[in-house]
Design a protein around this motif. Structure first.
Motif, PDB file in Angstrom:
ATOM      1  N   GLY A   1       0.783  -1.226   0.000  1.00  0.00           N
ATOM      2  CA  GLY A   1       0.000   0.000   0.000  1.00  0.00           C
ATOM      3  C   GLY A   1       0.814   1.276   0.000  1.00  0.00           C
ATOM      4  O   GLY A   1       0.263   2.358  -0.213  1.00  0.00           O
ATOM      5  N   THR A   2       2.115   1.193   0.218  1.00  0.00           N
ATOM      6  CA  THR A   2       2.981   2.373   0.192  1.00  0.00           C
ATOM      7  C   THR A   2       3.411   2.651  -1.241  1.00  0.00           C
ATOM      8  O   THR A   2       3.977   1.774  -1.905  1.00  0.00           O
ATOM      9  N   GLU A   3       3.140   3.854  -1.720  1.00  0.00           N
ATOM     10  CA  GLU A   3       3.481   4.211  -3.096  1.00  0.00           C
ATOM     11  C   GLU A   3       4.972   4.548  -3.176  1.00  0.00           C
ATOM     12  O   GLU A   3       5.465   5.440  -2.479  1.00  0.00           O
ATOM     13  N   ALA A   4       5.669   3.812  -4.031  1.00  0.00           N
ATOM     14  CA  ALA A   4       7.119   3.975  -4.166  1.00  0.00           C
ATOM     15  C   ALA A   4       7.483   4.103  -5.636  1.00  0.00           C
ATOM     16  O   ALA A   4       6.669   3.838  -6.526  1.00  0.00           O
ATOM     17  N   ALA A   5       8.701   4.525  -5.888  1.00  0.00           N
ATOM     18  CA  ALA A   5       9.204   4.628  -7.261  1.00  0.00           C
ATOM     19  C   ALA A   5      10.723   4.568  -7.241  1.00  0.00           C
ATOM     20  O   ALA A   5      11.359   4.973  -6.259  1.00  0.00           O
ATOM     21  N   THR A   6      11.274   4.040  -8.309  1.00  0.00           N
ATOM     22  CA  THR A   6      12.721   4.076  -8.509  1.00  0.00           C
ATOM     23  C   THR A   6      13.032   5.110  -9.577  1.00  0.00           C
ATOM     24  O   THR A   6      12.498   5.035 -10.688  1.00  0.00           O
ATOM     25  N   TRP A   7      13.835   6.094  -9.196  1.00  0.00           N
ATOM     26  CA  TRP A   7      14.363   7.062 -10.150  1.00  0.00           C
ATOM     27  C   TRP A   7      15.822   6.717 -10.404  1.00  0.00           C
ATOM     28  O   TRP A   7      16.497   6.160  -9.529  1.00  0.00           O
ATOM     29  N   CYS A   8      16.293   7.054 -11.573  1.00  0.00           N
ATOM     30  CA  CYS A   8      17.678   6.726 -11.913  1.00  0.00           C
ATOM     31  C   CYS A   8      18.389   7.939 -12.495  1.00  0.00           C
ATOM     32  O   CYS A   8      17.874   8.578 -13.421  1.00  0.00           O
ATOM     33  N   LEU A   9      19.546   8.260 -11.927  1.00  0.00           N
ATOM     34  CA  LEU A   9      20.393   9.271 -12.555  1.00  0.00           C
ATOM     35  C   LEU A   9      21.028   8.664 -13.797  1.00  0.00           C
ATOM     36  O   LEU A   9      21.531   7.537 -13.749  1.00  0.00           O
TER      37      LEU A   9
END
Length: 659
Positions: A383-391
């Protein structure tokens, strides 16, 4: 044709009543749902199906059939690949697709692997033209007409008057219990569809579709209206419409559903309902027969209005993980815009990546100059909204001291972007929290506090240390001699002290004698169990039973110095890849696993089917939401608490580390 329904009655018991994304999966397809797919070979391997292209060419040359069609078929086929991959890229471009996303969920990695058969119909289409030209006179050179307006009109009339009705009847039949279980269930195992899901079918079903869709060319040919331009035009239009129906973002504006238009133009939302409601919305691209036969789902128009009008609440991300590139080719091959399948696997450069290295390097330099931190994937964990961002920065560029100030500014810019997006926690991956870049996140934290930003910085080293320590506890006895590489870095220092307290003789492999002296002083009474070694050979000579790799190490170095049966616990980035038949026992101590039902994450950060402990730590911070930063040195007295905290949130050691 009968009124639509949610699913065949005989399949209803297979679907849980509380699951809102329902599809009756049959046979082994049901068992695949949520499971990690089996390991695959290197990404340069070639599927034997592509030999059909060569066989088609040779067959045409040998028989003379379709020789006049081959040139246009060749470039029309390339156009099909461009259209399909274009939609894949758009569907993974978060800034473009997220505002109009239909189902806010990622398909499982097993689906991505299963749908590698998507281009089967693309491969078979040229062969179908050659066979038709061999067996019939309808497409012969003397019957090819000019590419004028009448031939284009004949093409689309044939589609709407012949292809669509035949497809509708065939599709309804496929949803009967017998055909669904034997064939069409393969396609409907994909509930959250990808752009290329529309052509993922068993071979016999694909051949049936080819026969159906061939009417778009054969009917004009029977009336003397076949032209070569019809081939690329229909291929591109058909694939664009098919991808639009499966790409999981709304492609059609609201005006396409006004008045009578809604009976002739379907929408992405319309077909998405076919995959979630099963026995509704059967049409190919024209919903007329669905409305006529009572199989148009009653919420179709409302869903399209909601998605296309972007009236739903925005999906707020609570935590992001700021990653960076592995090697140079990974900035091309390990991004979802290139291939969602490769992104779900452990990254391997492979032979093709090596051969294309110069091109990848040029792109890597350009990307580092012009691109900001990019969203690789949004996902939900319990239920926790997460995301992976990448440099867009490969690991090798971090080693260039001249580039470090610029990279540090990129990390800060990503944190600012996260703050603007309302993100609560930013987890720093690997080199993005290096001591020589930002003091293990301390500099970034100080900047956040000085600007009075709300976002919290998390390096995740506490859980990483706790996971590695737990791995060693499960696999060793206190009398085992442990060599720790990277012994004077943040995680290494804490591990050395914790292992010494447990009673291990700890060989601290470092060339920094002054930092080793500081470590001994900090260890207190446990410092008596610490020994300084400067080389792997020296550690081997002192009888190392366990090697803890906190610093990148070449495999041949470990192979040369680890005794047979030695334990190698790795938490370095990039991790070591043991050679086949290695005599030492290798485990990755920082790769944690979780129940697949807890998350729709498929992006592979390092080891397939796992998450880095530092990412797990960022998620734990977001779920507990204590409003705390985690940067700087790791407190050895917090390790037990960290491990209990991770277990509370569903993270555990991977099978190799836990055994």
């Amino acid at each position: 044709m009968g009124k639509g329904g949610e699913r065949p009655p005989s399949l209803a018991p297979q679907v849980s009543a509380h699951d809102t994304l329902q599809s009756p999966l049959v046979g082994k397809l049901a068992a695949m749902k949520g499971a990690s797919p089996p390991p695959t070979g290197k990404w340069v391997s070639v599927d034997p199906k592509y030999l059909i292209y060569g066989a088609t060419y040779l067959f045409s040359r040998a028989t003379g059939a379709g020789e006049h069609l081959l040139p246009v078929l060749a470039w029309a086929t390339l156009l099909r690949y461009a259209v399909n991959h274009g939609f894949v890229a758009l569907s993974k471009w978060d800034a473009f697709a997220e505002p109009r996303r239909i189902l806010r969920k990622n398909p499982p990695a097993s689906q991505l692997e299963r749908e590698l058969d998507w281009d089967g119909p693309v491969v078979l289409s040229p062969l179908a033209f050659v066979v038709v030209d061999l067996l019939t006179p309808w497409l012969r050179p003397d019957r090819v007409g000019p590419a004028d307006a009448s031939s284009i009109a004949a093409l689309f009339l044939a589609h709407y008057l012949c292809v669509e009705p035949v497809y509708y009847a065939f599709h309804v039949w496929l949803h009967g219990d017998w055909a669904y279980r034997r064939s069409h269930g393969h396609h409907h195992a994909s509930v959250v569809t990808e752009a290329i899901s529309g052509t993922s079918h068993p071979i016999h079903e694909s051949i049936a579709y080819l026969a159906n869709f061939s009417l778009a060319f054969l009917v004009p040919a029977w009336f003397g209206k076949f032209s070569l331009l019809q081939i690329p035009l229909y291929f591109a239009w058909f694939d664009a419409m098919n991808c639009a129906g499966h790409c999981n973002f709304e492609c059609f504006p609201r005006w396409t559903q006004l008045g009578p238009l809604k009976y002739f133009v379907y929408t992405s939302s319309y077909h998405s309902l076919h995959h979630t409601k099963y026995r509704w919305n059967y049409c190919l691209f024209c919903p007329f027969l669905d409305y006529l036969c009572g199989t148009a789902h009653p919420t179709s128009d409302a869903l399209h209005q909601q998605v296309s009008g972007q009236t739903r609440p925005e999906r707020k991300t609570e935590v992001i993980f700021l990653a960076h590139g592995h090697d140079v080719p990974s900035l091309v091959t390990h991004v979802p815009f290139f291939s969602p399948v490769l992104c779900s696997r452990t990254h391997e450069t492979g032979l093709l990546g090596t051969l294309c290295w110069p091109i990848c390097y040029v792109w890597a330099r350009i990307a580092m100059l012009i691109l900001p931190a990019t969203v690789m994937q949004r996902y939900r964990y319990r239920g926790t909204e997460a995301a992976t961002w990448c440099l867009p920065v490969a690991a090798r560029f971090y080693l260039d001291k001249a580039k470090r100030p610029g990279i540090a500014k990129r990390v800060e810019a990503a944190v600012d972007a996260a703050e603007a997006a309302g993100v609560k926690y930013v987890g720093l991956a690997a080199l993005n929290k290096a001591e020589w870049l930002n003091g293990g996140g301390e500099t970034t934290r100080a900047r956040v506090e000085a600007k009075r930003q709300n976002v919290k910085i998390v390096h995740g080293n506490g859980l990483t240390t706790a996971a590695v320590l737990e791995t060693i506890k499960r696999k060793t006895l206190p009398e085992d001699v442990v060599c720790v590489t990277g012994a004077t870095a943040k995680i290494g220092r804490c591990l050395c002290v914790a292992l010494a307290r447990r009673g291990h003789r700890v060989l601290c492999l470092t060339t920094a004698a002054d930092r080793y002296a500081d470590l001994v002083r900090e260890a207190g009474a446990a410092g008596a169990m610490l020994e300084h070694v400067s080389t792997h050979a020296e550690a081997a000579a002192r009888g190392a039973d366990v090697w803890v790799l906190g610093k990148m190490c070449f495999e041949h170095t470990i192979h040369a110095h680890a005794r047979p049966g030695a334990l190698v616990v790795d938490y370095a980035v990039p991790h070591l890849v043991p050679r086949p038949g290695a005599q030492y026992h290798y485990v990755n101590g920082a790769a944690l696993v979780y129940d697949p039902k807890d998350s729709d994450l498929t992006f592979c950060h390092d080891v397939r089917g796992t998450v880095p402990a530092c990412l797990a730590a960022a998620i734990c911070h977001a779920r507990d939401d204590f409003g705390e930063h985690e940067t700087g040195p790791v407190d050895v007295d917090t390790l037990d608490a960290w491990w209990k905290r991770a277990q509370k949130h569903g993270f555990r050691l991977n099978a190799g580390a836990a055994a």
